[in-house]
Design a protein around this motif. Structure first.
Motif, PDB file in Angstrom:
ATOM      1  N   ARG A   1     -33.525 -31.207 -91.070  1.00 57.82           N
ATOM      2  CA  ARG A   1     -32.307 -31.843 -90.558  1.00 57.82           C
ATOM      3  C   ARG A   1     -32.347 -33.302 -90.998  1.00 57.82           C
ATOM      4  O   ARG A   1     -33.028 -34.136 -90.405  1.00 57.82           O
ATOM      5  CB  ARG A   1     -32.207 -31.679 -89.046  1.00 57.82           C
ATOM      6  CG  ARG A   1     -30.963 -32.280 -88.453  1.00 57.82           C
ATOM      7  CD  ARG A   1     -30.643 -31.715 -87.076  1.00 57.82           C
ATOM      8  NE  ARG A   1     -29.900 -30.463 -87.168  1.00 57.82           N
ATOM      9  CZ  ARG A   1     -30.346 -29.287 -86.743  1.00 57.82           C
ATOM     10  NH1 ARG A   1     -31.542 -29.183 -86.191  1.00 57.82           N
ATOM     11  NH2 ARG A   1     -29.599 -28.195 -86.845  1.00 57.82           N
TER      12      ARG A   1
ATOM     13  N   ASP B   1     -36.124 -40.708 -91.694  1.00 58.32           N
ATOM     14  CA  ASP B   1     -35.977 -42.088 -92.137  1.00 58.32           C
ATOM     15  C   ASP B   1     -35.552 -42.094 -93.604  1.00 58.32           C
ATOM     16  O   ASP B   1     -35.348 -41.037 -94.215  1.00 58.32           O
ATOM     17  CB  ASP B   1     -37.273 -42.874 -91.913  1.00 58.32           C
ATOM     18  CG  ASP B   1     -38.468 -42.291 -92.671  1.00 58.32           C
ATOM     19  OD1 ASP B   1     -38.262 -41.441 -93.575  1.00 58.32           O
ATOM     20  OD2 ASP B   1     -39.612 -42.674 -92.355  1.00 58.32           O
TER      21      ASP B   1
ATOM     22  N   ARG C   1     -26.296 -38.194 -92.007  1.00 55.77           N
ATOM     23  CA  ARG C   1     -25.683 -39.475 -91.645  1.00 55.77           C
ATOM     24  C   ARG C   1     -24.597 -39.802 -92.664  1.00 55.77           C
ATOM     25  O   ARG C   1     -24.898 -40.078 -93.831  1.00 55.77           O
ATOM     26  CB  ARG C   1     -26.737 -40.575 -91.616  1.00 55.77           C
ATOM     27  CG  ARG C   1     -27.876 -40.330 -90.632  1.00 55.77           C
ATOM     28  CD  ARG C   1     -28.826 -41.520 -90.606  1.00 55.77           C
ATOM     29  NE  ARG C   1     -30.079 -41.185 -89.954  1.00 55.77           N
ATOM     30  CZ  ARG C   1     -31.093 -42.039 -89.819  1.00 55.77           C
ATOM     31  NH1 ARG C   1     -30.976 -43.277 -90.327  1.00 55.77           N
ATOM     32  NH2 ARG C   1     -32.211 -41.670 -89.210  1.00 55.77           N
TER      33      ARG C   1
ATOM     34  N   HIS D   1     -24.878 -34.936 -86.759  1.00 52.77           N
ATOM     35  CA  HIS D   1     -25.918 -34.042 -86.252  1.00 52.77           C
ATOM     36  C   HIS D   1     -26.914 -33.658 -87.333  1.00 52.77           C
ATOM     37  O   HIS D   1     -28.129 -33.616 -87.090  1.00 52.77           O
ATOM     38  CB  HIS D   1     -25.276 -32.786 -85.660  1.00 52.77           C
ATOM     39  CG  HIS D   1     -26.228 -31.885 -84.940  1.00 52.77           C
ATOM     40  ND1 HIS D   1     -26.764 -30.748 -85.513  1.00 52.77           N
ATOM     41  CD2 HIS D   1     -26.767 -31.971 -83.690  1.00 52.77           C
ATOM     42  CE1 HIS D   1     -27.584 -30.165 -84.648  1.00 52.77           C
ATOM     43  NE2 HIS D   1     -27.607 -30.878 -83.536  1.00 52.77           N
ATOM     44  N   ASP D   2     -26.414 -33.370 -88.537  1.00 58.35           N
ATOM     45  CA  ASP D   2     -27.266 -32.879 -89.622  1.00 58.35           C
ATOM     46  C   ASP D   2     -27.413 -33.865 -90.775  1.00 58.35           C
ATOM     47  O   ASP D   2     -28.371 -33.770 -91.551  1.00 58.35           O
ATOM     48  CB  ASP D   2     -26.726 -31.550 -90.154  1.00 58.35           C
ATOM     49  CG  ASP D   2     -26.582 -30.518 -89.054  1.00 58.35           C
ATOM     50  OD1 ASP D   2     -27.506 -30.405 -88.231  1.00 58.35           O
ATOM     51  OD2 ASP D   2     -25.539 -29.850 -88.999  1.00 58.35           O
TER      52      ASP D   2
ATOM     53  N   ALA E   1     -30.455 -35.878 -90.906  1.00 54.74           N
ATOM     54  CA  ALA E   1     -30.033 -36.960 -90.019  1.00 54.74           C
ATOM     55  C   ALA E   1     -31.174 -37.504 -89.180  1.00 54.74           C
ATOM     56  O   ALA E   1     -31.136 -38.654 -88.735  1.00 54.74           O
ATOM     57  CB  ALA E   1     -28.907 -36.486 -89.106  1.00 54.74           C
ATOM     58  N   THR E   2     -32.198 -36.695 -88.952  1.00 61.77           N
ATOM     59  CA  THR E   2     -33.318 -37.115 -88.109  1.00 61.77           C
ATOM     60  C   THR E   2     -34.396 -37.858 -88.896  1.00 61.77           C
ATOM     61  O   THR E   2     -35.367 -38.338 -88.296  1.00 61.77           O
ATOM     62  CB  THR E   2     -33.962 -35.894 -87.420  1.00 61.77           C
ATOM     63  OG1 THR E   2     -34.571 -35.059 -88.413  1.00 61.77           O
ATOM     64  CG2 THR E   2     -32.922 -35.086 -86.659  1.00 61.77           C
TER      65      THR E   2
END
Length: 279
Positions: free
Chosen positions: A157, A162, A200, A197-198, A159-160
């Motif tokens: 995922r 760096d 940015r 959610h998935d 978006a989570t």
């Protein structure tokens, strides 16, 4: 209220089927506007081969199938607005994409792109819903004239992650797949594909384009009409067993003439009411 209704329809197959049956009475692909409609499949198991083939036949009645590279050219030139175009995509790299879907596509003369997870090419997950296509099946797909894109390095995922993690999933997966296949990788499909959610929106599509991709595919529904869509390409997630009227409900539109007639009738009704209200 609307969110609750969508959740009910998503989680209850009977409600969903009833809703789409009703929508299909109002919406038709024959009335859909021009542009690029990208279809997103995952599994195409053998027992749904006929359903998948029926969908391809139905879509062909209402537009022209194009490959991913051709779609980008049509969008960039503005020619995408000359009619309806359909792009077939497959996520994850399941073996049945090659074993079941490919023969249907070849018989129909339809191009498609398979989005591969780079790490899974040689070390696929052992858990269901595999099996996944290995190098031999990917080679068969390419020999048939089909395209390959990236579905990230590990199906994380994004978006989570760096910056460094996002770079690995997006940019490094392109380099890995080019080395593995000997083909240019020009298209990226984000795992799951939901904004915030998935991925940015302010970071990841720009990273994809800066690293050499021409597109960044999401799972928002819609139709691509101009170059502004390339960093956030819409896709319609479909299942091969869905009856063709559900494709009409999801991607079709109301007949413009009927909508205009309803607008004129409403205007006439209001004008008549105004005349009757005069002293």
């Amino acid at each position: 209220m609307l969110h609750s209704f969508k959740t009910l329809a998503r989680d209850n197959p009977a409600v969903r089927a009833l809703l789409l049956r009703g929508l299909s009475r109002l919406r038709r692909l024959a009335h859909a506007p021009p542009g690029l409609y990208t279809l997103c499949y995952h599994h195409v198991p053998e027992h749904h081969r006929a359903g998948f083939a029926a969908q391809i036949v139905h879509l062909r009645r209402h537009g022209r199938f194009v490959g991913a590279d051709e779609a980008v050219g049509l969008i960039a030139s503005g020619a995408i607005g000359t009619g309806r175009h359909f792009l077939v995509t497959f996520d994850d790299g399941y073996a049945d994409t090659v074993e079941v879907a490919l023969p249907v596509l070849r018989e129909a003369g339809v191009p498609a792109i398979l989005f591969l997870v780079a790490d899974w090419l040689d070390a696929p997950p052992s858990n269901p819903p595999g099996p996944y296509a290995g190098r031999a099946l990917v080679a068969e797909w390419l020999e048939a004239g089909m395209e390959i894109g990236s579905h990230s390095m590990s199906h994380a995922r994004i978006a989570t992650l760096d910056e460094a993690g996002a770079e690995r999933e997006i940019a490094a997966s392109r380099r890995a797949l080019e080395a593995a296949t000997g083909r240019p990788i020009r298209h990226f499909a984000c795992p799951w594909g939901v904004a915030e959610h998935d991925y940015r929106p302010g970071r990841d599509p720009a990273l994809a384009l800066a690293s050499g991709y021409a597109t960044f595919f999401t799972t928002r529904r819609g139709v691509a009409t101009d170059a502004g869509d390339l960093p956030l390409m819409p896709r319609h997630v479909l299942e091969p067993e869905w009856p063709v009227h559900e494709l009409d409900a999801l991607m079709g539109a109301r007949r413009a003439r009927l909508a205009r007639g309803a607008h004129l009738a409403r205007g006439a009704h209001l004008a008549r009411g105004a005349r009757l209200a005069r002293p």
